[in-house]
Structures are given as C-alpha cells and as structure tokens.
Design a protein around this motif. Structure first.
Motif, mmCIF file in Angstrom:
data_model
loop_
_atom_site.group_PDB
_atom_site.id
_atom_site.type_symbol
_atom_site.label_atom_id
_atom_site.label_comp_id
_atom_site.label_asym_id
_atom_site.label_seq_id
_atom_site.Cartn_x
_atom_site.Cartn_y
_atom_site.Cartn_z
ATOM 1 N N ALA A 34 46.111 29.453 38.899
ATOM 2 C CA ALA A 34 45.793 30.676 39.630
ATOM 3 C C ALA A 34 46.087 30.528 41.123
ATOM 4 C CB ALA A 34 44.324 31.029 39.425
ATOM 5 N N GLY A 35 46.703 29.428 41.490
ATOM 6 C CA GLY A 35 47.060 29.185 42.885
ATOM 7 C C GLY A 35 48.451 28.602 42.947
ATOM 8 N N LYS A 36 48.895 28.326 44.150
ATOM 9 C CA LYS A 36 50.244 27.805 44.329
ATOM 10 C C LYS A 36 50.165 26.325 44.712
ATOM 11 C CE LYS A 36 54.562 29.029 46.526
ATOM 12 N NZ LYS A 36 55.225 29.927 47.465
ATOM 13 N N PRO A 37 50.653 25.435 43.854
ATOM 14 C CA PRO A 37 50.596 24.006 44.188
ATOM 15 C C PRO A 37 51.617 23.647 45.269
ATOM 16 C CG PRO A 37 51.715 24.323 42.094
ATOM 17 C CD PRO A 37 51.224 25.677 42.537
ATOM 18 N N LEU A 38 51.244 22.696 46.110
ATOM 19 C CA LEU A 38 52.148 22.226 47.158
ATOM 20 C C LEU A 38 53.089 21.147 46.628
ATOM 21 C CD1 LEU A 38 49.628 22.037 50.133
ATOM 22 C CD2 LEU A 38 51.234 23.871 49.572
ATOM 23 N N ASP A 39 52.676 20.494 45.548
ATOM 24 C CA ASP A 39 53.500 19.484 44.897
ATOM 25 C C ASP A 39 53.070 19.417 43.432
ATOM 26 O OD1 ASP A 39 51.222 17.663 44.644
ATOM 27 O OD2 ASP A 39 51.490 17.229 46.767
ATOM 28 N N LYS A 40 53.619 18.478 42.673
ATOM 29 C CA LYS A 40 53.301 18.491 41.237
ATOM 30 C C LYS A 40 52.231 17.483 40.818
ATOM 31 C CE LYS A 40 57.268 15.688 39.814
ATOM 32 N NZ LYS A 40 58.408 15.635 38.924
ATOM 33 N N TYR A 86 38.670 36.205 36.695
ATOM 34 C CA TYR A 86 38.113 37.367 37.382
ATOM 35 C C TYR A 86 38.871 37.554 38.694
ATOM 36 C CZ TYR A 86 34.372 36.803 34.030
ATOM 37 O OH TYR A 86 33.665 36.684 32.864
ATOM 38 N N ARG A 87 39.410 38.736 38.873
ATOM 39 C CA ARG A 87 40.280 39.027 40.025
ATOM 40 C C ARG A 87 39.627 38.687 41.358
ATOM 41 N NH1 ARG A 87 43.215 44.552 39.734
ATOM 42 N NH2 ARG A 87 43.553 43.495 37.789
ATOM 43 N N LEU A 88 38.365 39.075 41.563
ATOM 44 C CA LEU A 88 37.689 38.826 42.833
ATOM 45 C C LEU A 88 37.526 37.318 43.081
ATOM 46 C CD1 LEU A 88 36.343 39.916 45.370
ATOM 47 C CD2 LEU A 88 34.196 40.068 44.080
ATOM 48 N N VAL A 89 37.169 36.586 42.047
ATOM 49 C CA VAL A 89 37.035 35.127 42.170
ATOM 50 C C VAL A 89 38.393 34.518 42.514
ATOM 51 C CG1 VAL A 89 36.538 32.988 40.894
ATOM 52 C CG2 VAL A 89 35.043 34.989 40.624
ATOM 53 N N ARG A 90 39.401 34.893 41.763
ATOM 54 C CA ARG A 90 40.756 34.365 41.984
ATOM 55 C C ARG A 90 41.230 34.674 43.404
ATOM 56 N NH1 ARG A 90 42.834 36.533 37.879
ATOM 57 N NH2 ARG A 90 43.662 38.408 38.818
ATOM 58 N N TRP A 91 41.090 35.915 43.826
ATOM 59 C CA TRP A 91 41.537 36.332 45.155
ATOM 60 C C TRP A 91 40.776 35.588 46.245
ATOM 61 C CZ3 TRP A 91 39.268 38.612 49.390
ATOM 62 C CH2 TRP A 91 40.146 39.081 50.367
ATOM 63 N N SER A 92 39.452 35.475 46.085
ATOM 64 C CA SER A 92 38.618 34.802 47.089
ATOM 65 C C SER A 92 38.996 33.331 47.241
ATOM 66 C CB SER A 92 37.139 34.914 46.715
ATOM 67 O OG SER A 92 36.744 36.259 46.668
ATOM 68 N N PHE A 93 39.159 32.646 46.118
ATOM 69 C CA PHE A 93 39.472 31.224 46.199
ATOM 70 C C PHE A 93 40.911 30.967 46.620
ATOM 71 C CE2 PHE A 93 35.439 30.681 43.956
ATOM 72 C CZ PHE A 93 34.898 29.662 44.738
ATOM 73 N N ARG A 94 41.813 31.887 46.322
ATOM 74 C CA ARG A 94 43.179 31.763 46.856
ATOM 75 C C ARG A 94 43.155 31.854 48.378
ATOM 76 N NH1 ARG A 94 46.670 35.656 42.852
ATOM 77 N NH2 ARG A 94 47.017 34.144 41.201
#
Length: 179
Positions: free
Chosen positions: A104-110, A30-38
C-alpha cells in the motif's frame, strides 16, 4: 541436532513476525488508514525532519545550527549503516513473500531489513530531544507513526521496524560520545 530447539524457536518467531505483519497490513485496506500512513511515510522520507532542522536553525540561532548539524551527521551515518545492512541481509519485503500482504506504499528499494525510515526517525528524535526536550510532543508521536506506517503499508516486518529503532537508538547514543 542439538541446535534444533533454537531452530524451532527462530521458526516460531519468524512465523509470529509474519502473522503480525499480515494482520497489521490488513488495516491498509481502509482508504483513510492507507492515505494517512502513506502521508506519514512520505513525511518520514525526510521532509518532516528537514523542516524541524530548518525551524531550529531559524529560531534557535547557533544552538539550532549545532543541533541540526548533529542530526544531519547522525542521518548520514544511519543511511550508510542501513544501506550496508540491506545489502548484506537481502531480506525481501513482506509483500514479495506473502500473498496476504498488500503493498500500500511505495518502496525505496527491494529489501526489508532494517527499516531505514524507523532508524532515522528514532535517531533524529533522540538527537533533537537531547537539545530540545520540549519537542517531545511533536517528534515522539511522529516517530511512532513512521514506524507503524512501514508495517501497515506492507513494506517491512515488525522485526525490521524494531531492528531499525534499535540501530537508530544505538547510532544516536554513540554520536553523543563525540559532542
């Protein structure tokens, strides 16, 4: 063969951890959930905590400097410990293991274990609240949202978040022995 019951138990715990991760991660579709948690996750990178520290320094004078310095030292210690643990455990992130987990987010490492964001959120919260309990309505909900964001975004298993929280609490607790 006498370790088999323990192995079975650990396998069930891992399966539950993965299943919960997959289920929670579905909400990120869900776009709103994804955006909020990002947004929460990015603020949890440090921006929120640095703003709290700066606010304490500017409004509380010497006491705010002491609290902020304590938070910074705990943050540095937390970074060293979680990076060391990630290098030792090398647990892959859920999205790299399970095709049902959507990144759905950007990892800082693997690597996944432990959640450094959660570790820092708990450690910073504990230190800030020891000095300024009136901040609880601000920092506690934010810390919980940071922890949740890591699973929602497919970056960590729930167990990584719980471990990060426990390690953060331990680091903060130990730090009080030195002040």
């Amino acid at each position: 063969m006498h370790n088999r019951p323990l192995t079975n138990y650990l396998e069930r715990i891992c399966a539950l951890d993965s299943a919960l991760c997959i289920k929670v991660n579905r909400s990120s579709h869900y776009r709103l959930v994804r955006w909020s948690f990002r947004l929460v996750s990015r603020l949890g990178d440090g921006v929120f905590w640095y703003a709290i520290m700066l606010g304490l320094i500017l409004t509380q004078g010497e006491a705010g400097i002491a609290a902020s310095l304590h938070m910074m030292i705990v943050g540095l210690g937390g970074t060293l410990i979680y990076k060391w643990l990630k290098g030792k455990t090398l647990r892959p992130r859920p999205y790299a293991v399970h095709q049902d987990v959507w990144l759905a987010g950007k990892p800082l490492d693997k690597f996944s274990f432990p959640s450094g964001h959660t570790l820092h959120a708990v450690a910073f919260s504990m230190v800030a609240l020891a000095y300024y309990p009136e901040l609880s309505m601000l920092v506690l909900p934010f810390a919980v949202l940071v922890a949740m964001s890591r699973v929602v975004l497919g970056l960590h298993y729930p167990s990584d978040v719980l471990a990060g929280a426990a390690i953060g609490a331990l680091i903060a607790s130990i730090s009080f022995l030195f002040v």
